[in-house]
Design an enzyme around this catalytic site. Structure first.
Site, mmCIF file in Angstrom:
data_model
loop_
_atom_site.group_PDB
_atom_site.id
_atom_site.type_symbol
_atom_site.label_atom_id
_atom_site.label_comp_id
_atom_site.label_asym_id
_atom_site.label_seq_id
_atom_site.Cartn_x
_atom_site.Cartn_y
_atom_site.Cartn_z
ATOM 1 N N ASP A 31 0.854 -1.193 0.000
ATOM 2 C CA ASP A 31 0.000 0.000 0.000
ATOM 3 C C ASP A 31 0.891 1.244 0.000
ATOM 4 O O ASP A 31 1.886 1.319 0.717
ATOM 5 C CB ASP A 31 -0.928 -0.006 1.224
ATOM 6 C CG ASP A 31 -2.079 0.970 1.073
ATOM 7 O OD1 ASP A 31 -3.230 0.511 0.946
ATOM 8 O OD2 ASP A 31 -1.831 2.202 1.070
ATOM 9 N N SER A 98 -12.169 3.419 -1.329
ATOM 10 C CA SER A 98 -11.767 4.555 -2.174
ATOM 11 C C SER A 98 -11.360 4.128 -3.579
ATOM 12 O O SER A 98 -11.279 4.977 -4.463
ATOM 13 C CB SER A 98 -10.633 5.344 -1.515
ATOM 14 O OG SER A 98 -9.490 4.545 -1.361
ATOM 15 N N VAL A 99 -11.089 2.858 -3.787
ATOM 16 C CA VAL A 99 -10.731 2.373 -5.134
ATOM 17 C C VAL A 99 -11.738 1.278 -5.507
ATOM 18 O O VAL A 99 -11.835 0.257 -4.808
ATOM 19 C CB VAL A 99 -9.289 1.811 -5.176
ATOM 20 C CG1 VAL A 99 -8.959 1.304 -6.584
ATOM 21 C CG2 VAL A 99 -8.272 2.871 -4.752
ATOM 22 N N HIS A 103 -10.247 -5.271 -3.114
ATOM 23 C CA HIS A 103 -8.897 -5.456 -2.558
ATOM 24 C C HIS A 103 -9.010 -5.853 -1.098
ATOM 25 O O HIS A 103 -9.850 -5.332 -0.369
ATOM 26 C CB HIS A 103 -8.029 -4.205 -2.711
ATOM 27 C CG HIS A 103 -8.712 -2.921 -2.352
ATOM 28 N ND1 HIS A 103 -9.643 -2.322 -3.170
ATOM 29 C CD2 HIS A 103 -8.603 -2.128 -1.259
ATOM 30 C CE1 HIS A 103 -10.075 -1.203 -2.596
ATOM 31 N NE2 HIS A 103 -9.470 -1.077 -1.429
#
Ligand code: AMP
Length: 117
Positions: A31, A98-99, A103
């Site tokens: 990250d 946020s993406v 994940h």
């Protein structure tokens, strides 16, 4: 065609990332804004936006992400119960996502708090 997500661009090597694992179904990288001494993202190559939009036939891919998380945790030496790690999947706005590419966060190397914020 929708614009590729940030993580699709990492998979395609269009954006650099510190990739620590890759196989047919998944890729894992550090990250960029680590929240713990170890903070790794494990993502499917298939662009599943989030768990809430996974299909019943994605179960092998979703299970695979946890197996890879376990392998990485062992490799970096935090898999023992005496140490430990946390897996987090943020889903949607209230979940802190946020993406929009599924994940799994693998966090370790420090004592985690509960409940999470
Ligand atoms: P989430 O908020 O659960 O959607 O998690 C997205 C994560 O992606 C955050 O922890 C970000 O720090 C991380 N991130 C964003 N851009 C990058 C990047 N270019 N390389 C690695 N991690 C990233």
């Amino acid at each position: 065609m929708p614009e590729p997500t940030l993580f699709e661009r990492i998979i395609a090597r269009e954006i650099p990332a510190d990739i620590i694992h890759e196989d047919d179904l998944s890729i894992a990288f550090k990250d960029i804004n680590p929240q713990a001494p170890h903070h790794i993202l494990i993502i499917p190559k298939k662009p599943i936006p989030r768990v809430g939009e996974a299909n019943d036939n994605d179960s092998a891919t979703l299970g695979h992400l946890l197996i890879i998380a376990r392998k990485i945790a062992r490799d970096i030496g935090i898999a023992d119960s005496s140490e430990g790690f946390r897996l987090v999947i943020n889903n949607g706005q209230d979940g802190g996502e946020s993406v929009p590419h599924l994940h799994v966060h693998l966090l370790g190397g420090r004592k985690m708090q509960w409940p999470p914020g």
